[in-house]
Design a protein around this motif. Structure first.
Motif, PDB file in Angstrom:
ATOM      1  N   GLY A   8      27.373 102.003  -9.434  1.00 22.67           N
ATOM      2  CA  GLY A   8      26.895 100.634  -9.313  1.00 22.67           C
ATOM      3  C   GLY A   8      27.210  99.812 -10.550  1.00 22.67           C
ATOM      4  O   GLY A   8      27.652 100.332 -11.571  1.00 22.67           O
ATOM      5  N   TRP A  22      32.942 107.348   0.896  1.00 24.33           N
ATOM      6  CA  TRP A  22      32.891 105.887   0.967  1.00 24.33           C
ATOM      7  C   TRP A  22      33.581 105.322   2.197  1.00 24.33           C
ATOM      8  O   TRP A  22      33.408 104.150   2.521  1.00 24.33           O
ATOM      9  N   LYS A  65      30.672 111.117  -3.560  1.00 28.28           N
ATOM     10  CA  LYS A  65      30.148 110.438  -2.370  1.00 28.28           C
ATOM     11  C   LYS A  65      31.286 110.086  -1.429  1.00 28.28           C
ATOM     12  O   LYS A  65      32.413 109.891  -1.865  1.00 28.28           O
ATOM     13  N   ALA A 116      34.422 100.653  -4.055  1.00 32.78           N
ATOM     14  CA  ALA A 116      33.267 101.516  -4.288  1.00 32.78           C
ATOM     15  C   ALA A 116      32.654 101.215  -5.656  1.00 32.78           C
ATOM     16  O   ALA A 116      31.430 101.094  -5.791  1.00 32.78           O
ATOM     17  N   ALA A 117      33.514 101.033  -6.660  1.00 33.37           N
ATOM     18  CA  ALA A 117      33.023 100.804  -8.016  1.00 33.37           C
ATOM     19  C   ALA A 117      32.355  99.437  -8.161  1.00 33.37           C
ATOM     20  O   ALA A 117      31.466  99.258  -8.979  1.00 33.37           O
ATOM     21  N   LEU A 175      34.739 109.926  -3.471  1.00 29.90           N
ATOM     22  CA  LEU A 175      34.903 109.528  -4.873  1.00 29.90           C
ATOM     23  C   LEU A 175      33.572 109.659  -5.583  1.00 29.90           C
ATOM     24  O   LEU A 175      32.551 109.186  -5.080  1.00 29.90           O
ATOM     25  N   GLY A 176      33.594 110.284  -6.737  1.00 26.87           N
ATOM     26  CA  GLY A 176      32.373 110.460  -7.518  1.00 26.87           C
ATOM     27  C   GLY A 176      31.311 111.220  -6.743  1.00 26.87           C
ATOM     28  O   GLY A 176      30.125 110.929  -6.874  1.00 26.87           O
ATOM     29  N   LEU A 218      32.394 106.863 -14.465  1.00 27.30           N
ATOM     30  CA  LEU A 218      33.497 106.698 -13.514  1.00 27.30           C
ATOM     31  C   LEU A 218      33.372 105.385 -12.750  1.00 27.30           C
ATOM     32  O   LEU A 218      34.312 104.942 -12.105  1.00 27.30           O
ATOM     33  N   GLY A 219      32.206 104.791 -12.784  1.00 24.24           N
ATOM     34  CA  GLY A 219      32.038 103.487 -12.164  1.00 24.24           C
ATOM     35  C   GLY A 219      31.488 103.518 -10.758  1.00 24.24           C
ATOM     36  O   GLY A 219      31.325 102.472 -10.142  1.00 24.24           O
ATOM     37  N   PHE A 220      31.183 104.710 -10.232  1.00 29.02           N
ATOM     38  CA  PHE A 220      30.713 104.754  -8.850  1.00 29.02           C
ATOM     39  C   PHE A 220      29.194 104.705  -8.747  1.00 29.02           C
ATOM     40  O   PHE A 220      28.629 104.896  -7.682  1.00 29.02           O
ATOM     41  N   GLY A 229      30.544  98.184  -5.962  1.00 29.27           N
ATOM     42  CA  GLY A 229      29.323  98.189  -5.167  1.00 29.27           C
ATOM     43  C   GLY A 229      29.403  97.299  -3.948  1.00 29.27           C
ATOM     44  O   GLY A 229      28.417  96.715  -3.515  1.00 29.27           O
ATOM     45  N   PRO A 237      38.728 102.857  -4.289  1.00 24.16           N
ATOM     46  CA  PRO A 237      37.895 103.101  -5.478  1.00 24.16           C
ATOM     47  C   PRO A 237      37.343 101.821  -6.091  1.00 24.16           C
ATOM     48  O   PRO A 237      36.198 101.789  -6.547  1.00 24.16           O
TER      49      PRO A 237
END
Lengths: 435, 298
Positions: free
Chosen positions: B52, A139, A137, A104-105, A134-135, B48-50, A107, A101
């Motif tokens: 970008g 990853w 998508k 992914a967060a 996650l979210g 949630l931060g996903f 980027g 996570p």
């Protein structure tokens, strides 16, 4: 249920393998195949990576995978982050579930929803999918699930007439009896440098460190079940019923010297055990992990997935390689036949492949994969890793060595980690809902 | 009007100095400016931060965060405790050894000089690894030996780590500074020593009243370098941390920076904290120079 019966599966694997090869030909048009050639750099620290890369190269003449070994642990994740920043990232890299996570967060990895998302949806059960989707998508592609197991010295237990514990209460008794039987021996270990086992045990007990609701995170590292686990292990460590040790050299030295005769671990430990302590062949056995109420319950300790970092030069071929090493029977075989890896495939259809390829003479022919399979089935649903696991883990690790001497309590450690995690998430601008 | 020769001289000087300034700009000024630039930004995300991340201008808030963080400030206290142990022991030890070598008492002078200098030839990281091996319970023969004698000590605990780190540094640097002091002692004029002897001063009196004051600038310089080096304390505690995380990931200011950058991906905070460390080192070295210069005036 995660999977149908093993017997039914054994037959279908060969069919699937044929199917996969057949699909490989029809799925991709001419233009797609053109993209799926060339050079792929591959970073990994998991055992058997060199063999799997070599086996892939033998069977895929169009793609040349160059394997580069990297250190495990936080240093590796820093190295990977920096490589993405610097534009020198590999095409394929291993990332363990807890760290995914955060990558992914930040980027730092490519969204694979389009390329490998359907594969993940198709092949993996919810227990594995929830860790890589996650979210909304996809990853990463899961390689192994790491269901908890109990490793123990069969010879020691038989000699001293100690029963293999099935509940945590019995586990405490076992540690007392082990110490009584041999004052130098212990029936467990509280790692001082590795938060992974603690979080797995919290997960097994029904803890839920992170969850998401709509657009916000809920953080409860110090929830009830987790505190129960922390108090249990903290007491064992303070009473010197389990050793407080670093998880690498000090731990393996204690196993080597016969000072650790049982420890909670995961499926992959069977391979690590036989590769690290070959001269204790025939003395070890694998048992289901003890539970709180005697009913099967499990969690994952470790487990890895593969990602395509941002800035990878050859993501087409990279996706092809990831697909092969995570879901192709030949790929799975290449991981396990090295003898150092006893990974439990996250794709349950591949279990018979790994089972056939893993040599079990170290464990006296015991079916270690049957123990793993039962544990995989019993993994508690709904666990999520947090978006700042680097911070969470560091906060725990910084306190862990102080548990044994009583200067901090293990449940206090979880509270510290809770605060550090929330502070770091706020700093990053993440939404947090009140617990 | 500048004569042609003066102009030529200036041109030659510029030419000869340019490699220095070129390198200085590339490897010192440019990174400093880059760090200053980084320190003004912070990475933010949302939800949630996903979705970008974005870099936003943060003004001086990273500096405020570093200064208000107890973990960062405590790092300087650790450095102070470390200096209080390390500098007297190391400089004092080096001085005593140099004086012994310089005195008439020493036998096999060049052998001892080499033997004492040898630890410095071992790279710092390797030295730290060797020492951590000796500090780690279960691996260390030293701990096993002490335990058989009834002494149990944890070299890696948070209380003992200052001593453990200082011990590694003393081992590494004492011989090096001894060689510097010994070289300085060679330059003490023989007339002064002869005069002391004629006046009836013994070996100890000569050492304390003649030799030490005369090599004072060398000692002051060694203290200055040691202080600056101590502020940057990193390798030894980092290796100790890897063996046992009891000391915490932000034990010294440099470890704080490394944790901020590479564990927490907070490059703005890391850049701000590094510049604060640099500033602190500059102020401290200025103070040490002033102090030692004032002391040397009659």
């Amino acid at each position: 249920m995660l999977r149908r019966t093993t017997a039914a599966l054994a037959g279908s694997v060969t069919a699937l393998a044929l199917l996969a090869t057949a699909c490989g030909g029809t799925d991709q048009g001419a233009s797609a195949t053109a993209e799926k050639t060339g050079k792929v750099t591959f970073w990994s620290f998991v055992k058997g990576s060199d063999q799997v890369a070599a086996a892939f190269n033998r069977s895929h003449p169009g793609i040349e995978v160059t394997f580069e070994t990297v250190p495990s642990g936080q240093e590796y994740y820093s190295k990977l982050t920096n490589a993405v920043k610097a534009g020198t990232a590999p095409d394929v890299a291993v990332v363990e579930y807890p760290q995914l996570p955060e990558f992914a967060a930040q980027g730092k990895i490519e969204d694979l929803s389009g390329s490998l998302g359907p594969l993940v949806k198709d092949r993996f059960p919810e227990a594995a999918r929830q860790l890589v989707d996650l979210g909304g998508k996809t990853w990463a592609v899961p390689r192994d699930a790491a269901p908890l197991t109990l490793m123990y010295r069969k010879d020691f237990f038989t000699q001293h007439k100690i029963d293999v514990p099935t509940t945590w209460d019995a586990y405490r008794n076992m540690t007392e009896r082990v110490k009584k039987a041999d004052p130098a021996a212990r029936g467990g270990v509280l790692y001082t440098d590795n938060p992974g086992l603690l979080s797995a045990l919290a997960w097994q007990a029904g803890g839920q460190w992170f969850s998401t609701e709509k657009d916000a995170w809920k953080v409860t590292v110090d929830d009830g079940p987790s505190k129960k686990v922390a108090e249990f292990w903290g007491e064992l460590a303070r009473k010197d019923l389990v050793r407080s040790l670093g998880s690498l050299d000090p731990f393996w030295t204690s196993v080597q010297k016969g000072q650790t005769v049982a420890y909670v671990c995961a499926s992959w430990c069977a391979g690590a055990q036989q590769a690290t302590v070959p001269d204790q062949k025939g003395k070890w056995a694998v048992a289901p992990v003890p539970t709180w109420d005697g009913k099967p319950a499990s969690a994952m300790y470790g487990g890895s997935s593969f990602v395509i970092p941002k800035g990878a030069d050859n993501s087409g071929a990279a996706a092809e390689f990831i697909k092969w090493i995570t879901t192709d029977p030949e790929g799975m075989k290449a991981w396990v036949s090295s003898g150092t890896s006893s990974l439990f495939p996250a794709d349950p259809q591949l279990v018979p492949v790994t089972k056939a390829a893993f040599p079990t003479d170290y464990f006296g022919g015991q079916d270690v994969y049957a123990v793993g399979a039962a544990s995989y089935d019993a993994i508690r649903q709904g666990w999520q890793w947090g978006p700042v696991m680097g911070t969470t883990n560091t906060a725990i690790v910084d306190q862990l060595p102080k548990v044994a001497d009583g200067s901090v309590t293990l449940s206090g450690v979880l509270s510290t980690a809770q605060q550090a995690t929330v502070a770091q998430m706020k700093q990053r601008g993440l939404q947090i809902s009140a617990p | 009007m500048a004569s042609p020769s003066a102009r030529g001289q200036r041109r030659t000087a510029a030419l000869l100095l340019s490699p220095f300034f070129g390198l200085f700009a590339a490897v010192t000024l440019a990174p400093l400016l880059y760090a200053a630039w980084l320190s003004l930004f912070t990475t933010r995300t949302s939800g949630l931060g996903f979705g970008g991340t974005e870099n936003i201008f943060a003004g001086l808030s990273n500096y405020a965060r570093a200064l208000s963080d107890e973990a960062f400030r405590d790092g300087f206290l650790v450095i102070a405790a470390y200096c209080a142990i390390y500098i007297p022991v190391m400089i004092g030890g080096a001085l005593v050894l140099a004086l012994l070598l310089d005195s008439g008492l020493a036998k096999a002078r060049s052998f001892f000089q080499l033997a004492l200098f040898l630890p410095h030839a071992v790279p710092g990281l390797i030295a730290a690894l060797i020492w951590v091996y000796l500090y780690t319970p279960g691996l260390s023969p030293v701990i096993d030996l002490l335990r058989s004698g009834g002494i149990s000590v944890n070299f890696l605990s948070v209380d003992n780590a200052v001593f453990s780190a200082a011990n590694i540094a003393v081992w590494e640097w004492m011989g090096y500074n001894m060689v510097i002091f010994y070289a300085a002692l060679q330059a003490v004029p023989r007339e002064a020593l002869d005069a002391a002897k004629v006046d009836g001063a013994g070996a100890v009196r000569t050492a304390l009243s003649i030799k030490v004051p005369m090599i004072r600038p060398a000692v002051a310089l060694a203290v200055l370098f040691t202080v600056i080096g101590s502020i940057q304390l990193f390798t030894e505690p980092k290796v100790i941390y890897n063996a046992s995380s009891a000391i915490g990931s932000s034990w010294t200011p440099n470890m704080y920076v490394q944790t901020a950058a590479f564990q927490n991906n907070d490059f703005g905070l890391a850049a701000a904290a590094s510049l604060l460390i640099a500033l602190f080192a500059a102020v401290l070295s200025f103070a040490v120079t002033r102090f030692s210069r004032r002391g040397s005036k009659p």
